[in-house]
Design an enzyme around this catalytic site. Structure first.
Site, PDB file in Angstrom:
ATOM      1  N   GLU A   1      33.839  37.935  49.561  1.00  0.00           N
ATOM      2  CA  GLU A   1      34.526  37.962  48.257  1.00  0.00           C
ATOM      3  C   GLU A   1      33.799  37.146  47.196  1.00  0.00           C
ATOM      4  OE1 GLU A   1      38.919  37.045  46.249  1.00  0.00           O
ATOM      5  OE2 GLU A   1      38.697  37.190  48.428  1.00  0.00           O
TER       6      GLU A   1
ATOM      7  N   LYS B   1      42.431  41.494  48.142  1.00  0.00           N
ATOM      8  CA  LYS B   1      43.815  41.275  48.572  1.00  0.00           C
ATOM      9  C   LYS B   1      44.294  42.543  49.246  1.00  0.00           C
ATOM     10  CE  LYS B   1      46.205  37.544  48.183  1.00  0.00           C
ATOM     11  NZ  LYS B   1      45.621  36.459  48.962  1.00  0.00           N
TER      12      LYS B   1
END
Length: 401
Positions: A212, A228
Site C-alpha cells: 500500500e 481497504k
C-alpha cells in the site's frame, strides 16, 4: 550527536537487504553514510527535524512539488537517496493526535532515516535459506475474545456518533534464535510487496511486504493508494468482495478521508479519485485499492506532507483524531513499527509505503501486527479472522514456508 532534538549516527549498520522502496538501479549498491533517529518523548517536531537532516544531506525535501531540473544522474560516490521510516506513534504526534500504548520494541526509533551513497561495487546481502534460524510459538497480545470485544466497543462508539470508522490492530511476538536476516528477506520478497525491503539499526531490523502506497510524489503530483477490503484470492472471494456493500462503504469512507488529507496541503489541488475500488492480489488475498491524486504546489516540503498524511487514514479511521483516541484506549500493545510509513526519498521522487504486512526483530523476539477497519456493520468474528488472514503470509515466510 544531537541534531536539534534528534540524533545522528555517522556509522550506521550496512544493509542486510534492499532498503524498502529503493530504486532497482541502486540495488546492492547502498552504502550507508549516516542515520537520523528520533524517539517518542524526544524534544522537537519530528517532521521538521527529519526534513532538516535530509536537506542538510543534499536531498531536495523543501520543495517537493517542483518540476523541471530535478533529475540528477547518480554516479559512484554520490548520495543516491535515503530510507525513511515513521512509526505510528510519530505519525500521531505529527497529526496532533493521542499516542497509543508503548511499543513492544522500544529500541526501534519512532523516526529513522538513513542517507546512502551509491557505491561502485555490488555488496551481496545474503540468501534466504536461514539454516541457523529457529522461531518459537507465537504469543498474541490479546485473545480472539478480547479482539472481538474491541470490535464491539468500536461499533458502540460509532452508534453514539463518536466516530465513523476505527482500525483495530493486534500484535503477536515469538522468540527466535539464530540469524534473522534470511527470514526478513523472505518477508520482503512476498508476492505483491510493492515496498518489499529491509531496514536495519543498532540491535534491530524491520522487514516489510507492504503493498500500500501511503504517499508518492513524482513530477509535481502527489498520490495515495488506500487499500481497504480483503478476501481470499479465489474466484468466489473476488465476487464476494465486489458484492460487499459493507466493504465498499468502508473503503469509500477512507478514500474521502485521504482526499481531505491531500486537500490540507497548501496550494495543492484539485484532488481527484483516479481509480475507485480496484481489486488486486497480494500474497493469496484480494484487496480493494483506490488511487487519489492532486497537483502538488512547488513550495510544499516534506514536513508539511508528513503532517498531512501521517498516520495513514486506512489504518486509523474517521475522523482521524477521534479514531486515534479510540485506538489508544482499546489496543493493549503499541503499534510499534506497524501502521506507519516506510520508503524512499530520492532526488527526483518520494515514495512511502504504509508499514502494514511488516515485521520487526529485536535481539530476542520477532513481532508482527495486523488488523482491520471496523464499521457499524462489522461482524466481530469475521474481523478477527480477517486480521489472521493478513498476518498469515508474513508468519509463514518467517518460518520458511
Amino acid at each position: 550527536m544531537l541534531h536539534a532534538g534528534g540524533a545522528v549516527d555517522h556509522c550506521p549498520l550496512p544493509p542486510i537487504g534492499r532498503p524498502p522502496g529503493a530504486p532497482a538501479g541502486c540495488h546492492a549498491r547502498h552504502h550507508a553514510l549516516s542515520a537520523f533517529r528520533w524517539h517518542r518523548g524526544d524534544p522537537g517536531d519530528p517532521a521538521e527535524l527529519v526534513a532538516r537532516y535530509l536537506a542538510d544531506n543534499g536531498l531536495p525535501v523543501r520543495n517537493l512539488g517542483r518540476t523541471g531540473d530535478k533529475y540528477q544522474t547518480i554516479g559512484d560516490g554520490d548520495i543516491c537517496g535515503a530510507s525513511l521510516y515513521v512509526s505510528a506513534d510519530a505519525g500521531a504526534v505529527m497529526a496532533g493526535g493521542v499516542i497509543g500504548s508503548r511499543s513492544p520494541v522500544p529500541g526501534i526509533p519512532d523516526v529513522y532515516a538513513v542517507v546512502y551513497r551509491h557505491a561502485r561495487d555490488v555488496t551481496p546481502t545474503g540468501d534466504m535459506s536461514g539454516d541457523r534460524w529457529s522461531l518459537g510459538p507465537w504469543r498474541e497480545s490479546w485473545t480472539r475474545a478480547d479482539h472481538a470485544t474491541a470490535v464491539d466497543e468500536v461499533r458502540a462508539a460509532i452508534g453514539r456518533g463518536d466516530v465513523y470508522q476505527v482500525n483495530i490492530v493486534g500484535h503477536a511476538s515469538a522468540a527466535y534464535t539464530g540469524d534473522p536476516g534470511p527470514a526478513l528477506r523472505r518477508v520482503a520478497a512476498l508476492a505483491g510487496a510493492r515496498y518489499g525491503g529491509v531496514l536495519t539499526g543498532d540491535g534491530w531490523a524491520v522487514a516489510t511486504a507492504s503493498p500500500e502506497t501511503l504517499v508518492e510524489v513524482r513530477d509535481g503530483r502527489v498520490v495515495t493508494r488506500p487499500i481497504k477490503g480483503t478476501r481470499p484470492a479465489t474466484a468466489a472471494g473476488r465476487r464476494e468482495l465486489l458484492a460487499s456493500a459493507k466493504e465498499r462503504a468502508e473503503h469509500v469512507m477512507i478514500v474521502d478521508l485521504e482526499r481531505n488529507d491531500l486537500a490540507r496541503l497548501p496550494g495543492t489541488g484539485p484532488v481527484r479519485v483516479d481509480e475507485l475500488f480496484a481489486v488486486r492480489e497480494w500474497s493469496g488475498l484480494w484487496q480493494a485499492e483506490s488511487v487519489v491524486s492532486a497537483d502538488l504546489d512547488p513550495g510544499v516540503g516534506l514536513a508539511a506532507l508528513l503532517r498531512a498524511v501521517c498516520p495513514g487514514g486506512s489504518v486509523t479511521g474517521a475522523p482521524k483524531l477521534a479514531a486515534l483516541a479510540r485506538i489508544a484506549a482499546l489496543e493493549p500493545v503499541g503499534r510499534g513499527v506497524s501502521m506507519g510509513a516506510l520508503g524512499w526519498i530520492g532526488h527526483d521522487h518520494l515514495d512511502l509505503g504504509l508499514s502494514i504486512r511488516t515485521v520487526a526483530v529485536d535481539g530476542s523476539r520477532a513481532h508482527v501486527w495486523a488488523g482491520g477497519g471496523i464499521t457499524i456493520d462489522s461482524d466481530p468474528v469475521a474481523e478477527v479472522d480477517e486480521a489472521a488472514a493478513k498476518t498469515g503470509p508474513v508468519r509463514a515466510a518467517l518460518r520458511g514456508r
